[in-house]
Design a protein around this motif. Structure first.
Motif, short mmCIF file in Angstrom:
data_model
loop_
_atom_site.label_atom_id
_atom_site.label_comp_id
_atom_site.label_asym_id
_atom_site.label_seq_id
_atom_site.Cartn_x
_atom_site.Cartn_y
_atom_site.Cartn_z
N ILE A 176 0.84 -1.20 0.00
CA ILE A 176 0.00 0.00 0.00
C ILE A 176 0.88 1.25 0.00
O ILE A 176 0.62 2.22 -0.71
CB ILE A 176 -0.95 -0.01 1.21
CG1 ILE A 176 -1.91 -1.20 1.12
CG2 ILE A 176 -1.74 1.30 1.29
CD1 ILE A 176 -2.73 -1.41 2.37
N ALA A 177 1.95 1.22 0.80
CA ALA A 177 2.89 2.35 0.83
C ALA A 177 3.50 2.58 -0.55
O ALA A 177 3.66 3.73 -0.99
CB ALA A 177 3.98 2.09 1.86
N GLY A 178 3.85 1.49 -1.24
CA GLY A 178 4.40 1.63 -2.58
C GLY A 178 3.41 2.26 -3.54
O GLY A 178 3.78 3.08 -4.38
N LYS A 179 2.16 1.89 -3.40
CA LYS A 179 1.11 2.45 -4.27
C LYS A 179 0.95 3.95 -4.01
O LYS A 179 0.82 4.74 -4.94
CB LYS A 179 -0.20 1.72 -4.04
CG LYS A 179 -1.32 2.17 -4.96
CD LYS A 179 -2.53 1.29 -4.79
CE LYS A 179 -3.60 1.66 -5.81
NZ LYS A 179 -3.16 1.41 -7.19
N ILE A 180 0.97 4.34 -2.74
CA ILE A 180 0.85 5.76 -2.39
C ILE A 180 2.03 6.54 -2.96
O ILE A 180 1.87 7.61 -3.56
CB ILE A 180 0.76 5.93 -0.86
CG1 ILE A 180 -0.56 5.35 -0.33
CG2 ILE A 180 0.89 7.40 -0.48
CD1 ILE A 180 -0.62 5.27 1.18
N ALA A 181 3.25 6.00 -2.77
CA ALA A 181 4.45 6.69 -3.26
C ALA A 181 4.42 6.81 -4.78
O ALA A 181 4.78 7.86 -5.34
CB ALA A 181 5.70 5.95 -2.80
N HIS A 182 4.00 5.75 -5.46
CA HIS A 182 3.92 5.78 -6.92
C HIS A 182 2.95 6.87 -7.38
O HIS A 182 3.24 7.65 -8.30
CB HIS A 182 3.48 4.41 -7.44
CG HIS A 182 3.27 4.37 -8.92
ND1 HIS A 182 4.31 4.34 -9.83
CD2 HIS A 182 2.12 4.38 -9.66
CE1 HIS A 182 3.82 4.32 -11.05
NE2 HIS A 182 2.49 4.34 -10.98
N SER A 183 1.78 6.94 -6.73
CA SER A 183 0.79 7.96 -7.09
C SER A 183 1.34 9.36 -6.84
O SER A 183 1.10 10.28 -7.63
CB SER A 183 -0.49 7.75 -6.29
OG SER A 183 -1.11 6.52 -6.63
N ALA A 184 2.08 9.53 -5.74
CA ALA A 184 2.64 10.85 -5.43
C ALA A 184 3.66 11.27 -6.48
O ALA A 184 3.73 12.45 -6.85
CB ALA A 184 3.28 10.82 -4.04
N ARG A 185 4.45 10.32 -6.96
CA ARG A 185 5.44 10.65 -7.99
C ARG A 185 4.77 11.02 -9.31
O ARG A 185 5.26 11.87 -10.05
CB ARG A 185 6.39 9.47 -8.21
CG ARG A 185 7.31 9.17 -7.03
CD ARG A 185 8.34 8.12 -7.40
NE ARG A 185 9.13 7.73 -6.24
CZ ARG A 185 8.98 6.60 -5.58
NH1 ARG A 185 8.06 5.73 -5.97
NH2 ARG A 185 9.74 6.32 -4.54
N GLU A 186 3.66 10.35 -9.60
CA GLU A 186 2.98 10.57 -10.87
C GLU A 186 2.08 11.80 -10.86
O GLU A 186 1.77 12.35 -11.91
CB GLU A 186 2.14 9.34 -11.23
CG GLU A 186 2.97 8.08 -11.50
CD GLU A 186 3.86 8.23 -12.72
OE1 GLU A 186 3.37 8.74 -13.75
OE2 GLU A 186 5.05 7.87 -12.63
N GLY A 187 1.67 12.22 -9.68
CA GLY A 187 0.74 13.35 -9.59
C GLY A 187 0.34 13.58 -8.15
O GLY A 187 1.18 13.70 -7.27
#
Length: 213
Positions: free
Chosen positions: A47-58
């Motif tokens: 879940i943390a990885g998903k949050i970080a990925h979303s933050a990097r993308e937008g």
């Protein structure tokens, strides 16, 4: 690391949601579909990885939580994602908002942000407030709001699922109490060790940023 966790075929305990796919009324801020539903069975690092990925993308997603276990998992995921984003010169904070008029129900949206849109008053911890499993969130919220009005910086520490949930509920209530003062609070969770009863225990620390609105 985050990509492997996201694409490894594991049950992340995260359900991508759109307004049409959920039976829960969706707030206007969530109408665009940028939110995740956190399950108590979730893999916190994934879940943390998903949050970080979303933050990097937008923009990072809002996390929808029902119950103490889901709130605890979401907070820990945010704390971990903050470490994932260190190399990107990004950081995350969140603001809890109640999704039910009955604030005793543990139904929350944790709105995350990677930038601060309002001018902070202080980020230096002055008063530490330990939160326990038996703490009453509205009582803690009143004390927290009083410290903010005194312009004293505050951090909360919590050990265990119920204590973490109570801390988040207290922050959500304090935000409501401070509306008339035209102030708001953001929380930045991290992992710390605290010494209690002769032992070093793992805890979640909520560093609070107070902002003028």
């Amino acid at each position: 690391m985050e990509t492997d966790e996201l694409n490894g075929g594991e049950d992340l305990g995260v359900i991508e949601s759109t307004p049409e796919a959920t039976g829960t009324p969706v707030e206007p801020e969530l109408a665009g579909g940028n939110f995740i539903k956190v399950s108590a069975r979730g893999n916190v690092k994934a879940i943390a990885g998903k949050i970080a990925h979303s933050a990097r993308e937008g923009d990072p997603p809002a996390a929808l939580c029902i119950g103490a276990e889901c709130i605890n998992l979401a907070v820990k995921a945010i704390a971990i994602s903050r470490t994932y984003l260190t190399g990107d010169n990004m950081d995350l904070s969140f603001q809890p908002a109640f999704r039910d008029a009955d604030r005793s129900k543990k139904s929350l949206a944790l709105y995350m942000a990677k930038t601060k849109s309002r001018a902070p008053i202080s980020t230096v911890d002055d008063v530490e407030m330990p939160i326990g499993s038996q703490s009453k969130p509205q009582v803690v919220a009143g004390a927290l709001a009083a410290r903010v009005r005194e312009q004293r910086a505050v951090c909360l520490t919590a050990i265990g699922i119920d204590a973490v949930s109570n801390a988040v509920l207290a922050i959500g209530n304090a935000r409501l109490y401070l509306e008339q003062d035209r102030k708001d609070i953001r929380a930045m969770p991290s992992f710390v060790q605290v010494h209690k009863n002769g032992r070093d225990l793992n805890a979640v620390k909520f560093s609070l940023v107070v902002e003028n609105i």
